[in-house]
Design a protein around this motif. Structure first.
Motif, PDB file in Angstrom:
ATOM      1  N   LEU A   1     -10.571  91.541 -24.733  1.00 21.79           N
ATOM      2  CA  LEU A   1     -12.263  91.827 -24.848  1.00 21.79           C
ATOM      3  C   LEU A   1     -12.632  90.616 -25.568  1.00 21.79           C
ATOM      4  O   LEU A   1     -13.987  90.231 -25.311  1.00 21.79           O
ATOM      5  N   ILE A   2     -12.193  90.481 -27.171  1.00 21.95           N
ATOM      6  CA  ILE A   2     -12.880  89.343 -27.879  1.00 21.95           C
ATOM      7  C   ILE A   2     -12.696  88.123 -27.112  1.00 21.95           C
ATOM      8  O   ILE A   2     -13.799  87.463 -27.403  1.00 21.95           O
TER       9      ILE A   2
ATOM     10  N   TRP B   1     -15.002  98.141 -32.874  1.00 20.90           N
ATOM     11  CA  TRP B   1     -15.391  96.635 -33.015  1.00 20.90           C
ATOM     12  C   TRP B   1     -16.593  96.438 -32.732  1.00 20.90           C
ATOM     13  O   TRP B   1     -17.451  95.430 -33.367  1.00 20.90           O
ATOM     14  N   VAL B   2     -17.083  96.916 -31.388  1.00 21.44           N
ATOM     15  CA  VAL B   2     -18.207  96.448 -30.627  1.00 21.44           C
ATOM     16  C   VAL B   2     -19.384  97.037 -31.648  1.00 21.44           C
ATOM     17  O   VAL B   2     -20.328  96.099 -31.970  1.00 21.44           O
ATOM     18  N   LYS B   3     -19.424  97.908 -32.299  1.00 22.54           N
ATOM     19  CA  LYS B   3     -20.339  98.749 -33.172  1.00 22.54           C
ATOM     20  C   LYS B   3     -20.400  97.614 -34.380  1.00 22.54           C
ATOM     21  O   LYS B   3     -21.411  97.270 -34.819  1.00 22.54           O
ATOM     22  N   LYS B   4     -19.212  97.219 -34.659  1.00 18.97           N
ATOM     23  CA  LYS B   4     -19.033  96.513 -36.173  1.00 18.97           C
ATOM     24  C   LYS B   4     -19.572  94.818 -35.936  1.00 18.97           C
ATOM     25  O   LYS B   4     -20.413  94.664 -36.808  1.00 18.97           O
ATOM     26  N   VAL B   5     -19.732  94.444 -34.763  1.00 18.62           N
ATOM     27  CA  VAL B   5     -19.905  93.073 -34.546  1.00 18.62           C
ATOM     28  C   VAL B   5     -21.478  93.030 -34.119  1.00 18.62           C
ATOM     29  O   VAL B   5     -21.935  91.976 -33.848  1.00 18.62           O
TER      30      VAL B   5
ATOM     31  N   VAL C   1     -16.967  99.792 -20.844  1.00 19.04           N
ATOM     32  CA  VAL C   1     -17.958  98.743 -20.454  1.00 19.04           C
ATOM     33  C   VAL C   1     -18.868  98.232 -21.922  1.00 19.04           C
ATOM     34  O   VAL C   1     -19.232  98.954 -22.323  1.00 19.04           O
ATOM     35  N   VAL C   2     -18.952  96.904 -22.051  1.00 26.70           N
ATOM     36  CA  VAL C   2     -19.373  96.262 -23.117  1.00 26.70           C
ATOM     37  C   VAL C   2     -20.517  95.264 -22.534  1.00 26.70           C
ATOM     38  O   VAL C   2     -20.072  94.508 -21.718  1.00 26.70           O
ATOM     39  N   LYS C   3     -21.708  95.293 -23.367  1.00 26.00           N
ATOM     40  CA  LYS C   3     -22.594  94.243 -23.162  1.00 26.00           C
ATOM     41  C   LYS C   3     -22.569  93.067 -24.181  1.00 26.00           C
ATOM     42  O   LYS C   3     -22.722  93.459 -25.506  1.00 26.00           O
ATOM     43  N   LYS C   4     -22.442  91.645 -24.211  1.00 24.98           N
ATOM     44  CA  LYS C   4     -22.648  90.871 -25.215  1.00 24.98           C
ATOM     45  C   LYS C   4     -24.058  90.770 -25.595  1.00 24.98           C
ATOM     46  O   LYS C   4     -24.890  90.629 -24.660  1.00 24.98           O
ATOM     47  N   LEU C   5     -24.478  91.023 -26.793  1.00 27.05           N
ATOM     48  CA  LEU C   5     -25.838  90.974 -27.305  1.00 27.05           C
ATOM     49  C   LEU C   5     -26.237  89.825 -28.001  1.00 27.05           C
ATOM     50  O   LEU C   5     -27.435  89.424 -28.278  1.00 27.05           O
ATOM     51  N   LYS C   6     -25.208  89.020 -28.474  1.00 26.36           N
ATOM     52  CA  LYS C   6     -25.646  87.614 -29.375  1.00 26.36           C
ATOM     53  C   LYS C   6     -24.222  86.593 -29.324  1.00 26.36           C
ATOM     54  O   LYS C   6     -23.342  86.934 -28.700  1.00 26.36           O
TER      55      LYS C   6
END
Lengths: 75, 381
Positions: free
Chosen positions: A20-21, A49-53, A70-75
């Motif tokens: 994922l990273i 990890w998603v929350k941390k970054v 499912v993860v959304k890239k925000l930055k």
């Protein structure tokens, strides 16, 4: 429907979170990424990890013998 | 009409596959029913696991290099050229020198490349060992290092996932043997929430780190590297900063530019069926080595075991009209746990690894394999 699916089922190395990273780094902001994992640890590791970054957790779902995260890239 | 097999890439996978095909299709080659062509951007073949030993002055650089042509069976046509485009719909490969190679079967084995430039400041302030030149440069930095803090940090994805452990343990032994370990702090970082992605390896590693006085931080993904007055600051995406005097780094990797330029993917990895090792959607295109998008280790041993399957299947397809077997995800990696001992792990898609206690015997086996690798490249071992 995610923009990208990572089938990390049966992946011991590098493993679902590392996959994922890598995908987060090589895709544009706004991309939704679905990770399929047979490792139950992913249900905690990935959201932590998603929350941390500072990305967004879209959802976690248990399927037939594996998890869809499912993860959304925000930055 | 002869069947044309084109192999793109002359690394571990490409070279093994070419040589296994040359042996398995010897009769067809002698009758000109099959033509095997390799295209590689390098005319030298480098044994990359040796970089770690160069870093610590344990191997000389020229021990790691052979002429690519000398490793290939004479029946293989070799082009020293760079592939710039792959057109699987047309069944063509385009090269920098303007060649257009038509194929009946294609093997994509274009590998991976370390790209420190993907992280601002990493190329300028980090010390790599994933190319021969950078291993030599870093070796010289280590020779002069007398006191201070060495940080170890890596990008994602990176090939050889056991290398972070190996370089850390070898740094510990290196400074112990120089008698200055008490003046050198070793600070290890890792991208996920434990010190190695393989859980059994991480579990074994924690007490080993503590015994050796190696400090560590997990959930550390390099985002930016800066230097002020000789101190290097490594900033992570998770919000922490590690300061050090020397940064040993494994940069993030990407696949070949030709894969990106051909529109196959945006990161250079080829979408690959995990069992057949075929490019998704193309029955006549195989993929092997680091260039697959499979969620398994990018490592020489993975390339080796995939190559056995790809070569078997290509031989069976050409001789019998169908592939022979599936790839089961087999990976086997040595892990050097310092200068005197080593262990190994093996696993596949369904069986997790279970590392054995490190021993001198496994370390010697690894040192032996460093010399025997050329038999692997020739498709013998």
């Amino acid at each position: 429907m995610a923009d990208k699916v990572i089938d990390a089922r049966g992946s011991f190395c590098p493993g679902p979170l590392m996959e994922l990273i890598a995908a987060i780094k090589s895709n544009p902001v706004g991309t939704t990424i679905e990770v399929l994992s047979t490792d139950k640890g992913s249900v905690k590791d990935i959201p932590d990890w998603v929350k941390k970054v500072g990305h967004e957790m879209v959802g976690v779902e248990e399927k037939d013998g594996y998890w869809s995260i499912v993860v959304k890239k925000l930055k | 009409m002869a069947k044309h097999v084109v192999i793109v890439g002359g690394g571990v996978a490409g070279t093994i596959i070419a040589n296994l095909l040359a042996r398995g299709l010897k009769e067809e080659l002698s009758k000109a029913e099959v033509v095997i062509t390799m295209v590689s951007k390098d005319d030298k073949h480098i044994y990359q696991p040796g970089f770690l030993y160069v870093l610590f002055d344990k191997m000389r650089p020229d021990e790691l290099i052979r002429d690519q042509r000398s490793l290939l069976a004479p029946s293989i046509i070799f082009h020293h050229d760079t592939v710039v485009g792959i057109d699987p719909k047309a069944g063509e490969v385009h090269t920098e020198k303007g060649k257009k190679l038509k194929y009946d079967y294609l093997v994509i084995a274009t590998g991976s490349r370390p790209m420190p430039e993907l992280i601002p400041g990493l190329k300028e302030h980090g010390n790599m060992f994933y190319t021969l030149e950078s291993a030599i440069e870093s070796r010289e930095k280590l020779r002069k290092f007398e006191k201070g803090r060495i940080a170890i940090a890596m990008g994602v994805p990176h090939k050889c996932p056991v290398a972070p452990f190996e370089v850390t343990f070898m740094l510990d032994d290196y400074f112990n043997k120089k008698g200055i370990r008490d003046k050198v702090e070793i600070y290890y970082t890792y991208p996920i929430g434990r010190i190695h992605t393989l859980e059994p390896v991480a579990q074994w590693g924690v007490p080993e780190f503590e015994r050796r006085g190696i400090k560590y931080e997990t959930l550390f993904n390099m985002e930016k590297v800066e230097a002020h007055n000789g101190t290097i600051a490594v900033h992570s995406a998770e919000g922490s900063t590690v300061e050090c005097d020397l940064l040993i780094t494994i940069p993030p990797h990407r696949g070949a530019q030709a894969i990106i330029d051909s529109g196959i993917s945006n990161d250079g990895w080829v979408p690959t069926n995990r069992y057949s090792l075929k490019y998704e959607g193309y029955e006549n295109v195989y993929v092997a080595g680091d260039t697959t998008n499979l969620p398994i280790s990018k490592a020489g041993s993975t390339a080796h075991f995939e190559s056995d399957v790809v070569a078997d299947n290509l031989i069976a397809e050409i001789k019998e009209g169908h592939p022979a077997r599936d790839y089961d995800g087999k990976v086997m990696c040595f892990i050097e746990t310092g200068f005197d001992k080593g262990t190994y792990i093996h696993f596949n898609y369904t069986n997790p690894p279970s590392p054995m206690p490190p021993s001198k015997m496994i370390h010697w086996l690894k040192l032996g394999y460093n010399r025997m690798y050329w038999l692997t490249a020739r498709g013998v071992l």
